[in-house]
Design a protein around this motif. Sequence first.
Motif, PDB file in Angstrom:
ATOM      1  N   THR A  88       7.579 -59.100  41.541  1.00  0.00           N
ATOM      2  CA  THR A  88       8.770 -59.136  42.390  1.00  0.00           C
ATOM      3  C   THR A  88       8.638 -60.216  43.458  1.00  0.00           C
ATOM      4  O   THR A  88       7.540 -60.737  43.714  1.00  0.00           O
ATOM      5  N   ASP A  89       9.769 -60.512  44.084  1.00  0.00           N
ATOM      6  CA  ASP A  89       9.740 -61.463  45.195  1.00  0.00           C
ATOM      7  C   ASP A  89       8.862 -60.936  46.327  1.00  0.00           C
ATOM      8  O   ASP A  89       8.201 -61.719  47.036  1.00  0.00           O
ATOM      9  N   GLU A  90       8.856 -59.618  46.497  1.00  0.00           N
ATOM     10  CA  GLU A  90       8.010 -59.015  47.531  1.00  0.00           C
ATOM     11  C   GLU A  90       6.528 -59.280  47.261  1.00  0.00           C
ATOM     12  O   GLU A  90       5.752 -59.534  48.194  1.00  0.00           O
ATOM     13  N   ASP A  91       6.135 -59.243  45.990  1.00  0.00           N
ATOM     14  CA  ASP A  91       4.746 -59.560  45.629  1.00  0.00           C
ATOM     15  C   ASP A  91       4.395 -60.987  46.047  1.00  0.00           C
ATOM     16  O   ASP A  91       3.302 -61.237  46.581  1.00  0.00           O
ATOM     17  N   ILE A  92       5.309 -61.899  45.778  1.00  0.00           N
ATOM     18  CA  ILE A  92       5.075 -63.303  46.147  1.00  0.00           C
ATOM     19  C   ILE A  92       4.968 -63.439  47.660  1.00  0.00           C
ATOM     20  O   ILE A  92       4.076 -64.116  48.184  1.00  0.00           O
ATOM     21  N   ASP A  93       5.887 -62.759  48.377  1.00  0.00           N
ATOM     22  CA  ASP A  93       5.873 -62.820  49.843  1.00  0.00           C
ATOM     23  C   ASP A  93       4.570 -62.261  50.413  1.00  0.00           C
ATOM     24  O   ASP A  93       4.007 -62.815  51.374  1.00  0.00           O
ATOM     25  N   ASN A  94       4.094 -61.168  49.832  1.00  0.00           N
ATOM     26  CA  ASN A  94       2.849 -60.562  50.316  1.00  0.00           C
ATOM     27  C   ASN A  94       1.662 -61.487  50.104  1.00  0.00           C
ATOM     28  O   ASN A  94       0.761 -61.569  50.951  1.00  0.00           O
ATOM     29  N   ARG A  95       1.647 -62.167  48.963  1.00  0.00           N
ATOM     30  CA  ARG A  95       0.555 -63.101  48.692  1.00  0.00           C
ATOM     31  C   ARG A  95       0.610 -64.289  49.645  1.00  0.00           C
ATOM     32  O   ARG A  95      -0.421 -64.743  50.165  1.00  0.00           O
ATOM     33  N   LEU A  96       1.821 -64.777  49.905  1.00  0.00           N
ATOM     34  CA  LEU A  96       1.960 -65.874  50.876  1.00  0.00           C
ATOM     35  C   LEU A  96       1.525 -65.427  52.269  1.00  0.00           C
ATOM     36  O   LEU A  96       0.902 -66.194  53.011  1.00  0.00           O
ATOM     37  N   LYS A  97       1.857 -64.185  52.611  1.00  0.00           N
ATOM     38  CA  LYS A  97       1.451 -63.662  53.916  1.00  0.00           C
ATOM     39  C   LYS A  97      -0.064 -63.618  54.029  1.00  0.00           C
ATOM     40  O   LYS A  97      -0.631 -63.955  55.077  1.00  0.00           O
ATOM     41  N   LYS A 101     -12.652 -43.524  79.706  1.00  0.00           N
ATOM     42  CA  LYS A 101     -12.226 -44.453  80.751  1.00  0.00           C
ATOM     43  C   LYS A 101     -12.436 -45.861  80.225  1.00  0.00           C
ATOM     44  O   LYS A 101     -13.532 -46.219  79.798  1.00  0.00           O
ATOM     45  N   CYS A 102     -11.356 -46.653  80.247  1.00  0.00           N
ATOM     46  CA  CYS A 102     -11.381 -47.959  79.588  1.00  0.00           C
ATOM     47  C   CYS A 102     -10.935 -49.069  80.539  1.00  0.00           C
ATOM     48  O   CYS A 102     -10.166 -48.834  81.488  1.00  0.00           O
ATOM     49  N   LYS A 103     -11.406 -50.292  80.254  1.00  0.00           N
ATOM     50  CA  LYS A 103     -10.922 -51.484  80.937  1.00  0.00           C
ATOM     51  C   LYS A 103     -10.744 -52.576  79.899  1.00  0.00           C
ATOM     52  O   LYS A 103     -11.661 -52.889  79.133  1.00  0.00           O
ATOM     53  N   LEU A 104      -9.537 -53.157  79.862  1.00  0.00           N
ATOM     54  CA  LEU A 104      -9.195 -54.170  78.863  1.00  0.00           C
ATOM     55  C   LEU A 104      -9.503 -55.562  79.402  1.00  0.00           C
ATOM     56  O   LEU A 104      -9.002 -55.949  80.459  1.00  0.00           O
ATOM     57  N   HIS A 105     -10.342 -56.320  78.671  1.00  0.00           N
ATOM     58  CA  HIS A 105     -10.742 -57.652  79.116  1.00  0.00           C
ATOM     59  C   HIS A 105      -9.994 -58.773  78.412  1.00  0.00           C
ATOM     60  O   HIS A 105      -9.630 -59.778  79.042  1.00  0.00           O
ATOM     61  N   GLU A 106      -9.786 -58.631  77.115  1.00  0.00           N
ATOM     62  CA  GLU A 106      -9.157 -59.711  76.358  1.00  0.00           C
ATOM     63  C   GLU A 106      -8.219 -59.142  75.299  1.00  0.00           C
ATOM     64  O   GLU A 106      -8.458 -58.070  74.755  1.00  0.00           O
ATOM     65  N   ILE A 107      -7.163 -59.917  75.042  1.00  0.00           N
ATOM     66  CA  ILE A 107      -6.281 -59.648  73.905  1.00  0.00           C
ATOM     67  C   ILE A 107      -6.219 -60.923  73.082  1.00  0.00           C
ATOM     68  O   ILE A 107      -5.977 -62.009  73.612  1.00  0.00           O
ATOM     69  N   LYS A 108      -6.480 -60.762  71.787  1.00  0.00           N
ATOM     70  CA  LYS A 108      -6.431 -61.925  70.903  1.00  0.00           C
ATOM     71  C   LYS A 108      -5.458 -61.636  69.768  1.00  0.00           C
ATOM     72  O   LYS A 108      -5.427 -60.536  69.234  1.00  0.00           O
ATOM     73  N   ALA A 109      -4.685 -62.645  69.424  1.00  0.00           N
ATOM     74  CA  ALA A 109      -3.723 -62.494  68.332  1.00  0.00           C
ATOM     75  C   ALA A 109      -3.900 -63.639  67.345  1.00  0.00           C
ATOM     76  O   ALA A 109      -4.456 -64.685  67.691  1.00  0.00           O
ATOM     77  N   GLN A 110      -3.413 -63.415  66.137  1.00  0.00           N
ATOM     78  CA  GLN A 110      -3.505 -64.447  65.118  1.00  0.00           C
ATOM     79  C   GLN A 110      -2.211 -65.249  65.091  1.00  0.00           C
ATOM     80  O   GLN A 110      -1.121 -64.692  64.985  1.00  0.00           O
ATOM     81  N   GLU A 111      -2.338 -66.553  65.197  1.00  0.00           N
ATOM     82  CA  GLU A 111      -1.192 -67.459  65.139  1.00  0.00           C
ATOM     83  C   GLU A 111      -1.091 -68.006  63.721  1.00  0.00           C
ATOM     84  O   GLU A 111      -2.021 -68.633  63.217  1.00  0.00           O
ATOM     85  N   LEU A 112       0.037 -67.739  63.073  1.00  0.00           N
ATOM     86  CA  LEU A 112       0.185 -68.094  61.665  1.00  0.00           C
ATOM     87  C   LEU A 112       0.897 -69.421  61.487  1.00  0.00           C
ATOM     88  O   LEU A 112       1.829 -69.743  62.238  1.00  0.00           O
ATOM     89  N   PRO A 113       0.496 -70.213  60.465  1.00  0.00           N
ATOM     90  CA  PRO A 113       1.190 -71.474  60.201  1.00  0.00           C
ATOM     91  C   PRO A 113       2.564 -71.218  59.575  1.00  0.00           C
ATOM     92  O   PRO A 113       2.814 -70.166  58.988  1.00  0.00           O
ATOM     93  N   GLU A 114       3.452 -72.189  59.700  1.00  0.00           N
ATOM     94  CA  GLU A 114       4.775 -72.084  59.088  1.00  0.00           C
ATOM     95  C   GLU A 114       4.664 -72.175  57.562  1.00  0.00           C
ATOM     96  O   GLU A 114       3.829 -72.922  57.030  1.00  0.00           O
ATOM     97  N   LEU A 115       5.508 -71.409  56.887  1.00  0.00           N
ATOM     98  CA  LEU A 115       5.548 -71.474  55.426  1.00  0.00           C
ATOM     99  C   LEU A 115       6.481 -72.607  55.014  1.00  0.00           C
ATOM    100  O   LEU A 115       7.701 -72.441  54.936  1.00  0.00           O
ATOM    101  N   ASP A 116       5.904 -73.760  54.760  1.00  0.00           N
ATOM    102  CA  ASP A 116       6.694 -74.918  54.354  1.00  0.00           C
ATOM    103  C   ASP A 116       5.868 -75.787  53.409  1.00  0.00           C
ATOM    104  O   ASP A 116       4.770 -75.401  52.998  1.00  0.00           O
ATOM    105  N   ASP A 117       6.389 -76.946  53.085  1.00  0.00           N
ATOM    106  CA  ASP A 117       5.682 -77.824  52.141  1.00  0.00           C
ATOM    107  C   ASP A 117       4.331 -78.276  52.683  1.00  0.00           C
ATOM    108  O   ASP A 117       3.363 -78.439  51.925  1.00  0.00           O
ATOM    109  N   GLU A 118       4.241 -78.478  53.996  1.00  0.00           N
ATOM    110  CA  GLU A 118       2.964 -78.878  54.599  1.00  0.00           C
ATOM    111  C   GLU A 118       1.920 -77.775  54.416  1.00  0.00           C
ATOM    112  O   GLU A 118       0.746 -78.051  54.170  1.00  0.00           O
ATOM    113  N   PHE A 119       2.377 -76.538  54.533  1.00  0.00           N
ATOM    114  CA  PHE A 119       1.480 -75.397  54.313  1.00  0.00           C
ATOM    115  C   PHE A 119       0.954 -75.430  52.879  1.00  0.00           C
ATOM    116  O   PHE A 119      -0.245 -75.220  52.634  1.00  0.00           O
TER     117      PHE A 119
END
Length: 427
Positions: A134-143, A236-254
């Motif tokens: 399915t198209d969803e399968d393709i999208d998941n693989r691209l993700k 009892k917790c203290k949060l020091h850092e938050i890190k996130a993943q920045e994804l590349p654009e899905l285009d021909d360059e990708f």
Amino acid sequence: MNLIENKNVDTNKFQLIVEVGADQFEPAVEKAYRKNVKKMNVPGFRKGKAPRKMVEKLYGEGVFFEDAVNELYPAALQQAVEEAQLQLVARPEVEITQVDQNGFTFTATCIVKPEVTVKNYKEIAVEKEVKAVTDEDIDNRLKSLQEKNGRTVNVEDRPAQDGDTVVFDFEGFVDGEAFDGGKAEQYTLVLGSHQFIVGFEEQICGKSVGEEFDVNVSFPEKYHVENLQGKPALFKCKLHEIKAQELPELDDEFAKDTSEFDTLEELKADIRKKTEQANEKAAEDAVENKLIDIIIENMEAVVPEEMYQARIDDMVRDFQYRLQSQGLNLETYMQYTGMNMESFRKTFYEQAQRQVKIRLALEEIVKLENISVDDETVEAEFAKLAENYKMEVEQVKNFVPVEEFKQDIAVNKAIDLVKETANITVK
């Protein structure tokens, strides 16, 4: 060696009575004397110089019998098993019933491979269902490709959310008291990984860098630390850092950066083709499993428990090797999972049962169909194995007994025969 009796005492159980005469026993006793005399004190003689008769007079006539018996019985047992034409599936239980200067007699209780009957293994009707792509399968693989090629960035302008990686301190309390193992600093956690107690990670979501906060949870009733089972806890917790993943654009360059293709459409087409191939392979495997399940259902045999336990032994060893390759050991793993060896072995039981039954059924089909494997085929398969493991063929042969390997090839031919004669309907 003289096989006195070969008696079928129960299902898959034989009792052998074996006699070893003086012609073999006397030289073994003499050998035991020469091996041990240097360690014996005999008045009037230097160590190692006392005659055998003097040693036996002082220590008893049978002083060397045990060593002599241990020297001889393994080979005698092997000869007796071969003469009786038994196929053992476990180490025999051996009892020495008589021993004197004229030799010894022992009884070996042997568990043997069961008699097997397999019916209706040809023209089995099964359905083959190939999952559509399915198209969803393709999208998941691209993700997945996106995430693999993404980069991690620090987040300062928003609170933590599911999927983020956070670095934080925590200290846990039960009944107002800190408990062992409940404290860490600069701990890294992926939110949504379910690494912590249920409800813990959800309470970090929405918190910002530098924020101090409490997390309230309850330990599971079956938690591996007994004194914490079912207990409410405050962290009892203290949060020091938050890190996130920045994804590349899905285009021909990708597509150019992550594959041999120039456009995203070409990459998608390739993903679709490979997914179709994988789905076809999965469908083929599923058909094979269905056929094997039916063969097992059509098999009649009283399988000795010892065969299952021997297969579990192999599976436990394989698991240990995998742990060792990761720098772990089985004892630590069991402590972490709250299991002992008995409960750990039980996790393999059903799988071991199935594997043993499959092997027995297919070996019987090999006999029924007179399936043989010539030397040329064996050499070709050894060459493939050597290529896969990047080894010389002769090196592989040192690790893989030829006769066992030949039997494995024959069993695979039996599987092929069952598949070739099956009535497979494609859905």
